[in-house]
Design a protein around this motif. Sequence first.
Motif, PDB file in Angstrom:
ATOM      1  N   TYR A  56      53.959 -11.757  24.224  1.00 26.02           N
ATOM      2  CA  TYR A  56      54.500 -12.388  25.645  1.00 26.02           C
ATOM      3  C   TYR A  56      55.618 -12.600  25.475  1.00 26.02           C
ATOM      4  N   ARG A  57      56.850 -11.818  26.017  1.00 31.76           N
ATOM      5  CA  ARG A  57      58.112 -12.583  26.042  1.00 31.76           C
ATOM      6  C   ARG A  57      58.302 -13.846  26.819  1.00 31.76           C
ATOM      7  N   SER A 123      54.555 -15.637  37.908  1.00 36.24           N
ATOM      8  CA  SER A 123      53.085 -14.582  37.694  1.00 36.24           C
ATOM      9  C   SER A 123      52.075 -15.208  37.148  1.00 36.24           C
ATOM     10  N   ILE A 133      46.131 -10.343  30.169  1.00 37.35           N
ATOM     11  CA  ILE A 133      46.704  -9.162  30.646  1.00 37.35           C
ATOM     12  C   ILE A 133      48.162  -9.536  31.107  1.00 37.35           C
ATOM     13  N   ILE A 134      49.094  -8.855  30.298  1.00 36.66           N
ATOM     14  CA  ILE A 134      50.207  -9.003  30.769  1.00 36.66           C
ATOM     15  C   ILE A 134      50.930  -8.039  31.897  1.00 36.66           C
ATOM     16  N   PRO A 135      51.420  -8.423  32.782  1.00 33.27           N
ATOM     17  CA  PRO A 135      51.745  -7.410  34.094  1.00 33.27           C
ATOM     18  C   PRO A 135      52.778  -6.786  33.736  1.00 33.27           C
ATOM     19  N   LYS A 136      53.014  -5.378  34.245  1.00 35.31           N
ATOM     20  CA  LYS A 136      54.065  -4.524  33.858  1.00 35.31           C
ATOM     21  C   LYS A 136      55.185  -4.932  34.830  1.00 35.31           C
TER      22      LYS A 136
END
Length: 136
Positions: A56-57, A123, A133-136
């Motif tokens: 995750y950035r 977010s 889950i990483i949102p787009k």
Amino acid sequence: KISIDTIPYILSDTIRAFGVRVEFEAESRGSTPFGEEFISLFIKKDKTLNTILQHYRVNKYHGERTNDCSGWYNSESSTIMVGNTFTSGFKDLNVVIKHKIFEDFIDSSGECEQKVSERKERSVLKFNLEKYIIPK
């Protein structure tokens, strides 16, 4: 650069995760700086480590400079906080992302000036029984 994140990610009464951060930096003669930092979270399950958040950035910066007082620079910095709500037995991760844009220019009197604009976004990362889950 690789480092251990020392924040206690307490995701339930019995689950505590730890983080590993990876940072990349690049620079092309000072004119186009670029860098990113990512975090991954892990939990111990039985005798193995399971990745529950992968790459995750949390930080990013880049820009371009054409001379001593002309150019731009963008930065993005994320703060992850363990929330109070649960999804699939794990606490949600609340993220605040700060965006900054720096623009350097020469003003009407010939002086070097910098304009800074900022915005925030929020977010929520939710667990899906395997990972966040990483949102787009």
